[in-house]
Design an enzyme around this catalytic site. Structure first.
Site, PDB file in Angstrom:
ATOM      1  CB  SER A   1       6.083  -3.909  -3.468  1.00 10.88           C
ATOM      2  OG  SER A   1       6.595  -4.488  -4.642  1.00 10.88           O
TER       3      SER A   1
ATOM      4  N   GLY B   1       0.846  -1.193   0.000  1.00 10.62           N
ATOM      5  CA  GLY B   1       0.000   0.000   0.000  1.00 10.62           C
ATOM      6  C   GLY B   1       0.877   1.236   0.000  1.00 10.62           C
TER       7      GLY B   1
ATOM      8  CB  SER C   1       3.938   6.546   2.128  1.00 10.98           C
ATOM      9  OG  SER C   1       4.372   7.066   3.358  1.00 10.98           O
ATOM     10  N   GLY C   2       1.470   5.635   4.336  1.00 11.27           N
ATOM     11  CA  GLY C   2       0.318   6.099   5.116  1.00 11.27           C
ATOM     12  C   GLY C   2      -0.892   5.189   5.001  1.00 11.27           C
ATOM     13  CB  ALA C   3      -1.689   2.280   2.834  1.00 10.55           C
ATOM     14  N   GLY C   4      -1.141   2.221   6.136  1.00 11.81           N
ATOM     15  CA  GLY C   4      -1.340   1.440   7.361  1.00 11.81           C
ATOM     16  C   GLY C   4      -0.548   0.143   7.390  1.00 11.81           C
ATOM     17  CE  LYS C   5       3.831   0.263   3.118  1.00 10.00           C
ATOM     18  NZ  LYS C   5       3.232   1.624   2.979  1.00 10.00           N
ATOM     19  CB  THR C   6       4.261   0.440   9.882  1.00  9.09           C
ATOM     20  OG1 THR C   6       5.164   0.575   8.780  1.00  9.09           O
ATOM     21  CG2 THR C   6       5.058   0.251  11.148  1.00  9.09           C
TER      22      THR C   6
HETATM   23  N1  LIG Z   1      -8.443   1.887   9.259  1.00  9.27           N
HETATM   24  C1  LIG Z   1      -7.142   2.170   9.303  1.00  9.27           C
HETATM   25  N2  LIG Z   1      -6.253   1.283   8.841  1.00  9.27           N
HETATM   26  C2  LIG Z   1      -4.925   1.563   8.884  1.00  9.27           C
HETATM   27  N3  LIG Z   1      -4.390   2.691   9.388  1.00  9.27           N
HETATM   28  C3  LIG Z   1      -5.239   3.609   9.885  1.00  9.27           C
HETATM   29  C4  LIG Z   1      -6.645   3.393   9.859  1.00  9.27           C
HETATM   30  N4  LIG Z   1      -7.232   4.470  10.384  1.00  9.27           N
HETATM   31  C5  LIG Z   1      -6.254   5.312  10.747  1.00  9.27           C
HETATM   32  N5  LIG Z   1      -5.047   4.802  10.449  1.00  9.27           N
HETATM   33  C6  LIG Z   1      -3.771   5.479  10.717  1.00  9.27           C
HETATM   34  O1  LIG Z   1      -3.051   5.696   9.521  1.00  9.27           O
HETATM   35  C7  LIG Z   1      -1.656   5.696   9.774  1.00  9.27           C
HETATM   36  C8  LIG Z   1      -0.978   4.681   8.865  1.00  9.27           C
HETATM   37  O2  LIG Z   1       0.424   4.818   9.033  1.00  9.27           O
HETATM   38  P1  LIG Z   1       1.449   3.634   8.834  1.00  9.27           P
HETATM   39  O3  LIG Z   1       0.986   2.370   9.502  1.00  9.27           O
HETATM   40  O4  LIG Z   1       2.784   4.170   9.243  1.00  9.27           O
HETATM   41  O5  LIG Z   1       1.393   3.441   7.240  1.00  9.27           O
HETATM   42  P2  LIG Z   1       2.498   2.861   6.245  1.00  9.27           P
HETATM   43  O6  LIG Z   1       3.390   1.951   7.052  1.00  9.27           O
HETATM   44  O7  LIG Z   1       1.692   2.154   5.197  1.00  9.27           O
HETATM   45  O8  LIG Z   1       3.219   4.049   5.703  1.00  9.27           O
HETATM   46  C9  LIG Z   1      -1.475   5.350  11.247  1.00  9.27           C
HETATM   47  O9  LIG Z   1      -1.293   6.534  11.972  1.00  9.27           O
HETATM   48  C10 LIG Z   1      -2.815   4.674  11.586  1.00  9.27           C
HETATM   49  O10 LIG Z   1      -3.155   4.793  12.944  1.00  9.27           O
HETATM   50 MG   LIG Z   2       5.456   1.945   7.321  1.00  7.89          MG
END
Ligand SMILES: Nc1ncnc2c1ncn2[C@@H]1O[C@H](COP(=O)(O)OP(=O)(O)O)[C@@H](O)[C@H]1O
Ligand SMILES: [Mg+2]
Length: 171
Positions: free
Chosen positions: A81, A7, A9-14
């Site tokens: 990816s 996903g 950046s910011g999608a919630g992967k971590t």
């Molecule tokens: N339904 C959801 N699913 C995933 N993340 C969410 C959701 N709602 C809010 N968030 C927030 O979105 C952010 C995702 O960040 P992160 O996990 O670092 O993404 P990535 O690793 O993909 O860049 C986090 O702050 C998380 O708490």
């Molecule tokens: Mg991440």
């Protein structure tokens, strides 16, 4: 077995990957979590974020997954990816490969801007940002697609969706 989270950046992967690995460890303490961002530091912090640097990271992550998978280690991998051929390689080379696409609209991740990257890229002050100046090809054949904007649930609910997905076989 490798569960691969893709996903923007910011999608919630971590967030989701870390919690998913924790949940899996209740049954199998040896589960390993590999995060593409953290691996950059493991490789010595030398890889760029341009397409070439991203591809080296993607290839190393896939090959490390195969090494662990061959030793019976279950892996949760999280990486932005953009390389369909490495995802195809995973499917060919891993004993079991389960790909989860965290599909989220651009405006949601721009709004979250967890790393401040999107605003900087939109102002022209940052380059090599996927979704802005590097295209993001939607995964061609994910095993599961979840909307991580909140529409399909909280991060914990999405973790449960992954754990109960048909086709996911864990040890
Ligand atoms: N339904 C959801 N699913 C995933 N993340 C969410 C959701 N709602 C809010 N968030 C927030 O979105 C952010 C995702 O960040 P992160 O996990 O670092 O993404 P990535 O690793 O993909 O860049 C986090 O702050 C998380 O708490
Ligand atoms: Mg991440």
């Amino acid at each position: 077995m490798v569960i691969w989270l893709i996903g923007l950046s910011g999608a919630g992967k971590t967030t989701i990957g870390t919690r998913l690995a924790e949940r899996l460890r209740a049954r199998n303490p040896g589960v390993v979590y590999l995060d593409g961002d953290l691996l950059r530091e493991v490789w010595g912090g030398t890889l760029s974020h341009d397409v070439a640097g991203r591809e080296v990271n993607a290839e190393r992550l896939s090959r490390l997954c195969r090494m662990l998978d061959r030793q019976g280690v279950d892996v949760v991998a999280a990486v932005l990816s953009i390389f369909p051929h490495w995802q195809e390689w995973n499917r060919q080379n891993l004993s079991r490969y389960f790909e989860v696409f965290l599909d989220v609209p651009m405006d949601v991740v721009i709004d979250r801007d967890t790393k401040g990257l999107y605003q900087a890229a939109l102002r022209g002050e940052a380059e090599n940002v996927v979704g802005v100046d590097i295209p993001f090809p939607r995964p061609a054949s994910p095993d599961l697609v979840l909307d991580s904007s909140g529409r399909d649930g909280t991060p914990d609910e999405l973790v449960e969706r992954i754990l109960s997905a048909p086709g996911l076989v864990t040890s």
